[in-house]
Design an enzyme around this catalytic site. Structure first.
Site, mmCIF file in Angstrom:
data_model
loop_
_atom_site.group_PDB
_atom_site.id
_atom_site.type_symbol
_atom_site.label_atom_id
_atom_site.label_comp_id
_atom_site.label_asym_id
_atom_site.label_seq_id
_atom_site.Cartn_x
_atom_site.Cartn_y
_atom_site.Cartn_z
ATOM 1 N N GLY A 60 -22.583 38.260 -44.665
ATOM 2 C CA GLY A 60 -21.916 37.024 -44.240
ATOM 3 C C GLY A 60 -21.789 36.934 -42.736
ATOM 4 N N HIS A 96 2.220 45.616 -41.273
ATOM 5 C CA HIS A 96 0.964 46.376 -41.269
ATOM 6 C C HIS A 96 -0.163 45.507 -40.724
ATOM 7 C CE1 HIS A 96 -2.243 49.015 -42.601
ATOM 8 N NE2 HIS A 96 -1.342 49.909 -42.968
ATOM 9 N N HIS A 105 -13.787 33.747 -43.970
ATOM 10 C CA HIS A 105 -13.301 32.935 -45.094
ATOM 11 C C HIS A 105 -11.989 32.281 -44.641
ATOM 12 C CE1 HIS A 105 -11.495 31.900 -48.936
ATOM 13 N NE2 HIS A 105 -12.661 32.151 -49.539
ATOM 14 N N PRO A 106 -11.841 30.948 -44.797
ATOM 15 C CA PRO A 106 -10.695 30.249 -44.191
ATOM 16 C C PRO A 106 -9.321 30.769 -44.635
ATOM 17 C CG PRO A 106 -11.907 28.815 -45.714
ATOM 18 C CD PRO A 106 -12.750 30.007 -45.485
ATOM 19 N N THR A 107 -9.208 31.252 -45.878
ATOM 20 C CA THR A 107 -7.895 31.739 -46.325
ATOM 21 C C THR A 107 -7.900 33.232 -46.680
ATOM 22 O OG1 THR A 107 -8.427 31.091 -48.604
ATOM 23 C CG2 THR A 107 -7.179 29.504 -47.267
ATOM 24 N N ALA A 108 -9.069 33.783 -47.003
ATOM 25 C CA ALA A 108 -9.120 35.196 -47.419
ATOM 26 C C ALA A 108 -9.605 36.121 -46.303
ATOM 27 C CB ALA A 108 -10.015 35.360 -48.645
ATOM 28 N N GLY A 109 -10.011 35.545 -45.166
ATOM 29 C CA GLY A 109 -10.353 36.351 -43.995
ATOM 30 C C GLY A 109 -11.609 37.189 -44.112
#
Lengths: 326, 326
Positions: A163, A82, A167-171
Site C-alpha cells: 500500500g 501509548h 487508511h483514513p480511520t484505521a491508519g
C-alpha cells in the site's frame, strides 16, 4: 509434531467489551487457533491479545480480526498514553514450535499482504521481516504516530511495504516476525524514582549491564512504589535470574528490598526451567525434572512473583489437544 | 597540571634478572619517567612492566628499552605459554592525566616510528591507534605468533604500519593507545574447571553477561583452585563491583565460595572509589570522602583482595614530585 506460532496483536482500544468481542471473535471461531490472553489498559487505551496456533490458521484469523478492528476503531478519535499509528497497531509473530525464523518471516509477509488486500491498510514489515534497515525497529516506523502518518508516507523513505496511502480511520500497521522476549518487572520497596532509575541503568545493557536486558522504571500507583520494568530480549543468553539478582544486588546499595515481580504476557517453559535450575543449584535447565506446575512454583517462590499461574506458560496451552497434527 | 601517560610494555622474557635489568634501565635513568611495577612470569616466559610519566620522556625511554630487548632477547629460542610475536611483544599507551585519546594516539605513532628507525623491527598500530579495522584487536595481529610472521607479512593485508620485514631475532611489535582497563581475578573455592568456566561464561559479555567484561578461567597451581580472570574494559560503564558480585551470585549455584581476588597491574583511584561507594551504601564515587589508603582498605575488605597495596594505585605515584611541570 505440528508447527505452532504465537501472535500478539496490539489494538488501539481500551476496555470497550463490545468492540473487543468483535475483534477477538475470529480467534475464538477459527479451528486450530487458541486465544490465550486478552489484556486491556484504559490509560494506554490499548488491548494486547495473545494467540497460539497452527500458522496458516492464525494468519487467517488475524486478517479477519484486523478487518474487524478497521470497522470499529476510529483513529481520528483515539487518544491514549501509548504511542500508536493504527487501529491494529502492530502484529508480531513469534515462532514457538517446529518453525524457523525464516518460515515465520514468510508467514508474516503473507499475512501483511492479505491484510492489505482485505482492508487497504498500508503495512510496514518490521523486526526480522523488515526489508529495509531503518524499518527494523518499530519506534522508527511509529514515530509521528497516526496523526503524522499522512505526511510521513509521502517521503519515499517511508513508503510502506504494502500500500501507499494511510487508511483514513484505521491508519497504518506494522507486521513482522520477532524473537520471543520476556517482559519482566521487579517491584522495589521505594517510591524514590531516582533510586529506581539508578538501579534500572545499572542492569540494562546501555548502562554497562547485562547484554540482553532493556530496562526502565514505572510508578505503581496503588502500591506507591517504583518497579524496574525490563525486556529480556534473549533469555537463552541472559538468563532471567541474572536480571532479577542484579536488581537485588544494586538495590542493596540503597538499603532497598525487592518485594515482588511479575511477568507480562506468556512465558516459555524452558525460560522458567532455566530460572528454577539456578535456585535448585542445578547446572542447567535440562536437569530440572519438575512438572510445569512445580516449575512455576519454584520460580514464583524465589522471584516473589504475583499474578502468575500455569495458564501464563506457553506450554500449558500446547498441551491441550487444540491443534490437529497434519 | 602536566600530562601523564602510562605505558605497559610486555617483553618475551621470564625472570632473567640480568636481561630485565638491561630492559628497565632506560625507565630508571630517564628524567620525568617513573618505573612503578615489574611482573615476571616463568610459565608465560614474559615480563610486564608498568611505567608512568611525562609523555615525551616515556616515549623516548620506551624506544631505548625496546632496543635493549632486541639486543638481548632471541625469539628463535623463545618458548612460553603466552602467545607472542616479538621481543617487545606489545606496547600499550594509556592516557592518565590531561591527555586526550587523540594526543595519546599521536604519541603511540611517534613512538612506533622511532622504534622502527632505531631497531628495524616492523610495527603494527593497534587498538585506538589502528589504521585498519582488522588491526584493532591485538589477537588478530598476533595470530601465527613469531614463527608464523615471516609468511604472514607477505600478505598485503598484513603489511605492518612501519617496516615490511620481520626482524630475524626480535620479530614484530604492536604499539597503540588503548583505554585504561582493569585486570581483575576472582578466586573460587573449587578445582572443578567446568564450574569455573560456567561462571566465567555467565559474567562475560559474549555469554550474555555484563557489557564491558571479558572473562576466562585460570588454574592456580599452588592453591589448587580455579580463578575467573577478567578484563573490565570500561569500568566507568560496568563497575568492578558488579563483576565481583556477579561471580559470587553465579558461584552460589554450585555451592562454591569466592575466597579472594586480585588486581593485575595498576588501578585508578576513581575505580576503587567506585567500588567502595557500593559497599559503603553511597550513591556514587564522588560521595566517597576517604583517603587513598582508606579507600584501598574498604575495597580489600569487601573484595577479599590479596597482593594489593597503596603502591598499586596510579594516583599514589602521581602524588610523588617526579614530574616537572612544564
Amino acid at each position: 509434531m505440528n508447527k505452532i506460532v504465537e501472535c500478539v496483536p496490539n489494538y488501539s482500544v481500551g476496555s470497550n467489551t463490545e468492540i473487543i468481542a468483535k475483534i477477538i471473535a475470529p480467534f475464538q471461531n477459527t479451528p486450530n487457533v487458541s486465544l490465550v490472553n486478552v489484556e486491556s489498559d484504559d490509560d494506554y487505551n490499548r488491548t494486547v491479545v495473545t494467540v497460539l496456533g497452527e500458522p496458516e490458521a492464525v494468519c487467517y484469523a488475524m486478517v479477519l480480526s484486523c478487518k474487524q478492528a478497521s470497522l470499529y476503531i476510529d483513529m481520528t478519535k483515539h487518544k491514549g498514553e501509548h504511542l500508536r499509528m493504527g487501529a491494529t497497531d502492530v502484529i508480531p509473530f513469534i515462532p514457538i514450535r517446529n518453525m524457523s525464523i525464516e518460515e515465520c518471516v514468510e508467514l508474516s509477509k503473507k499475512c501483511a499482504e492479505m491484510i492489505y488486500q482485505e482492508t487497504n491498510i498500508p503495512i510496514f514489515l518490521y523486526s526480522h521481516s523488515a526489508t529495509r534497515e531503518h524499518c527494523k525497529a518499530l519506534p522508527n516506523i511509529r514515530k509521528g504516530q497516526f496523526e503524522g502518518m499522512f505526511e510521513k508516507l509521502k517521503d519515499p523513505m517511508w513508503t510502506p511495504d504494502y500500500g501507499t496511502t494511510v487508511h483514513p480511520t484505521a491508519g497504518v500497521s506494522a507486521v513482522g516476525c520477532r524473537p520471543l522476549l520476556v517482559a519482566f518487572n521487579v517491584d522495589l520497596d521505594t517510591n524514590d524514582k531516582n533510586i529506581a532509575l539508578q538501579i534500572a541503568r545499572a542492569v540494562r545493557h546501555s548502562g554497562g549491564g547485562y547484554a540482553y536486558v532493556q530496562a526502565t522504571v514505572a510508578y505503581i500507583d496503588q502500591k506507591d512504589i517504583y518497579q524496574v520494568t525490563m525486556n529480556i530480549t534473549d533469555y537463552t543468553k541472559t538468563s532471567v535470574y541474572r536480571a532479577f539478582e542484579a536488581v537485588r544486588m544494586e538495590a542493596r546499595r540503597y538499603h532497598v528490598e525487592v518485594i515482588g515481580s511479575e511477568f507480562i504476557g506468556l512465558v516459555a517453559l524452558d525460560c522458567l526451567k532455566d530460572i528454577a535450575a539456578y535456585y535448585l543449584h542445578l547446572p542447567s535447565k535440562e536437569d530440572v525434572d519438575l512438572s510445569l506446575s512445580d516449575t512455576v512454583k519454584v520460580v514464583c517462590e524465589n522471584f516473589l512473583v504475583h499474578g502468575f499461574s500455569d495458564q501464563k506458560v506457553i506450554e500449558y496451552h500446547l498441551k491441550e489437544e487444540l491443534y490437529v497434527d497434519r
